[in-house]
Design an enzyme around this catalytic site. Structure first.
Site, PDB file in Angstrom:
ATOM      1  N   ARG A 107     -15.456  11.803   9.121  1.00  0.00           N
ATOM      2  CA  ARG A 107     -14.845  11.466   7.823  1.00  0.00           C
ATOM      3  C   ARG A 107     -14.847  12.740   6.996  1.00  0.00           C
ATOM      4  O   ARG A 107     -15.900  13.331   6.754  1.00  0.00           O
ATOM      5  CB  ARG A 107     -15.624  10.361   7.114  1.00  0.00           C
ATOM      6  N   HIS A 134      -6.268   6.549   7.269  1.00  0.00           N
ATOM      7  CA  HIS A 134      -7.494   5.768   7.555  1.00  0.00           C
ATOM      8  C   HIS A 134      -7.169   4.774   8.671  1.00  0.00           C
ATOM      9  O   HIS A 134      -7.158   3.564   8.461  1.00  0.00           O
ATOM     10  CB  HIS A 134      -7.933   5.061   6.272  1.00  0.00           C
ATOM     11  N   GLN A 137      -9.370   1.573   9.621  1.00  0.00           N
ATOM     12  CA  GLN A 137      -9.271   0.486   8.643  1.00  0.00           C
ATOM     13  C   GLN A 137      -8.099  -0.436   8.975  1.00  0.00           C
ATOM     14  O   GLN A 137      -8.203  -1.666   8.878  1.00  0.00           O
ATOM     15  CB  GLN A 137      -9.087   1.080   7.237  1.00  0.00           C
ATOM     16  N   ASP A 225      -5.934  -0.973  -3.191  1.00  0.00           N
ATOM     17  CA  ASP A 225      -7.088  -0.107  -2.952  1.00  0.00           C
ATOM     18  C   ASP A 225      -7.431   0.534  -4.291  1.00  0.00           C
ATOM     19  O   ASP A 225      -6.666   0.426  -5.267  1.00  0.00           O
ATOM     20  CB  ASP A 225      -6.710   0.954  -1.888  1.00  0.00           C
ATOM     21  N   CYS A 264      -9.600  -2.710   1.400  1.00  0.00           N
ATOM     22  CA  CYS A 264     -10.509  -2.054   2.348  1.00  0.00           C
ATOM     23  C   CYS A 264     -11.930  -1.960   1.814  1.00  0.00           C
ATOM     24  O   CYS A 264     -12.866  -1.804   2.596  1.00  0.00           O
ATOM     25  CB  CYS A 264      -9.976  -0.672   2.720  1.00  0.00           C
ATOM     26  N   ARG A 292     -14.236  -4.497  10.708  1.00  0.00           N
ATOM     27  CA  ARG A 292     -14.369  -3.066  11.025  1.00  0.00           C
ATOM     28  C   ARG A 292     -15.191  -2.893  12.307  1.00  0.00           C
ATOM     29  O   ARG A 292     -14.913  -1.997  13.109  1.00  0.00           O
ATOM     30  CB  ARG A 292     -15.024  -2.312   9.855  1.00  0.00           C
TER      31      ARG A 292
HETATM   32  N1   CP Z   1     -13.320   0.766   3.785  1.00  0.00           N
HETATM   33  C1   CP Z   1     -14.128   1.808   4.068  1.00  0.00           C
HETATM   34  O1   CP Z   1     -13.796   2.725   4.829  1.00  0.00           O
HETATM   35  O2   CP Z   1     -15.362   1.730   3.453  1.00  0.00           O
HETATM   36  P1   CP Z   1     -16.461   2.870   3.388  1.00  0.00           P
HETATM   37  O3   CP Z   1     -15.929   3.972   2.522  1.00  0.00           O
HETATM   38  O4   CP Z   1     -17.666   2.199   2.790  1.00  0.00           O
HETATM   39  O5   CP Z   1     -16.730   3.375   4.781  1.00  0.00           O
HETATM   40  N1  NVA Z   2      -8.509   5.382  -0.593  1.00  0.00           N
HETATM   41  C1  NVA Z   2      -9.955   5.292  -0.566  1.00  0.00           C
HETATM   42  C2  NVA Z   2     -10.414   4.505   0.625  1.00  0.00           C
HETATM   43  C3  NVA Z   2     -11.900   4.296   0.700  1.00  0.00           C
HETATM   44  C4  NVA Z   2     -12.320   3.549   1.930  1.00  0.00           C
HETATM   45  C5  NVA Z   2     -10.546   6.682  -0.555  1.00  0.00           C
HETATM   46  O1  NVA Z   2     -10.028   7.566   0.151  1.00  0.00           O
HETATM   47  O2  NVA Z   2     -11.536   6.907  -1.279  1.00  0.00           O
END
Ligand code: CP
Ligand code: NVA
Length: 309
Positions: A107, A134, A137, A225, A264, A292
């Site tokens: 990540r 993502h 997700q 989101d 998400c 997930r």
């Molecule tokens: N939805 C998601 O990816 O959550 P986190 O940021 O908690 O991993």
């Molecule tokens: N769009 C959000 C998703 C978090 C899971 C971010 O990138 O912070």
């Protein structure tokens, strides 16, 4: 072995196989303790490195539990406590980790960084979120929609708010699985046109509008989101522009009566979604969060060449 940087790395057939495998495995292990391995333990002896350059709850926990259920294990690295935080390159990190672990989930912020990691890794690299996309997700989101009785081809998915990484992966999935996306964003916050073009090239109908009600009318799935993603500055101007795109009861009323609400998470209730919708009967966000685990298991099996597609 294969990298999973975006949904197109797998393609439509593999994505369909992942969803079916996830549904089958989820049903087959009903009643087992959460970390008990599936009877066939297909990744026994395998270890996955989870590398986080940004915060996470769901991605971190679900990959860990997913690997336990597949018979393997994980180890966790973050920038603060690894040499990444002191400037060791992703290229060198990729080459070292490839000698020690069987797969890498990353990540990070800039998507170019995960591409760099994948170029230098000799084990599968999986995208656990970048600023651009993502994909894990969205495998969970599709699984959740199907569990709630939706068929993907022709499904009308409506997105509200910021044209961000999660929306990009929804658009990519739309082109692969032939569902349609109505995107309601304020001017200046539209998704990257590359993803819109990708969806349309795959045969998905994509509507871009600045009117939330237009996007919601007759939709099967409503999605939103956070208005401020990780790494973005909290700008008053952006929050003001986003306000008309809150998913609330009035907007849900425009959709089909059996429409579902996805997010998400983490959610900012009162901003992008009203409490009434978030806690209401059409919200399936906690099924989505649980999924997930099941989605990631099938992504991992695909990346390790164990799905047969
Ligand atoms: N939805 C998601 O990816 O959550 P986190 O940021 O908690 O991993
Ligand atoms: N769009 C959000 C998703 C978090 C899971 C971010 O990138 O912070």
């Amino acid at each position: 072995m294969a990298h999973f940087l975006d949904l197109s790395d797998a393609g439509a057939d593999a994505l369909a196989a992942m969803i079916n495998d996830a549904l089958d495995r989820k049903a087959a292990r009903a009643g087992l303790p959460k970390a008990a391995p599936d009877p066939d333990a297909p990744l026994e002896g395998h270890v996955l490195a989870l590398v986080f350059e940004k915060s996470s709850t769901r991605t971190r926990v679900s990959f860990d539990i997913a690997m336990r259920q597949l018979g393997g294990s994980v180890l966790l690295l973050d920038s603060a406590s690894s040499q990444l935080g002191r400037g060791e390159t992703l290229a060198d990190t990729a080459r070292v980790l490839s000698r020690m672990v069987d797969g890498i989930m990353l990540r990070t912020d800039d998507h170019a960084k995960i591409e760099e990691m994948a170029r230098h890794a000799s084990v599968p690299v999986i995208n656990g979120l970048t600023d651009r996309s993502h994909p894990c997700q969205i495998v969970a989101d599709l699984l959740t929609a199907i569990e709630h009785g939706k068929a993907l081809p022709g499904l009308e998915v409506a997105w509200f708010g910021d044209g961000n990484n999660v929306l990009h992966s929804i658009l990519e999935a739309a082109g692969l699985m032939k569902f349609n996306v109505r995107v309601a964003t304020p001017a200046g916050y539209e998704p990257d046109p590359t993803f819109v073009a990708m969806a349309r090239a795959g045969g998905a109908a994509v509507t871009l509008t600045q009117d939330a009600a237009t996007a919601a009318r007759g939709a099967d799935v409503l999605v939103t989101d956070t208005w401020i993603s990780m790494g973005q500055a909290e700008a008053e101007e952006k929050l003001a522009a986003m306000a008309p795109y809150q998913v609330n009861a009035a907007l849900m009323a425009e959709a089909k009566p059996d429409a579902i609400f996805l997010h998400c998470l983490p959610a900012h209730v009162g901003d992008e979604v009203s409490e009434e919708v978030f806690e209401g009967p059409q919200s399936v966000v906690f099924d989505e969060a649980e999924n997930r685990i099941h989605a990631q298991k099938s992504v991992l099996l695909w990346a390790f060449g164990k799905l047969g597609v």
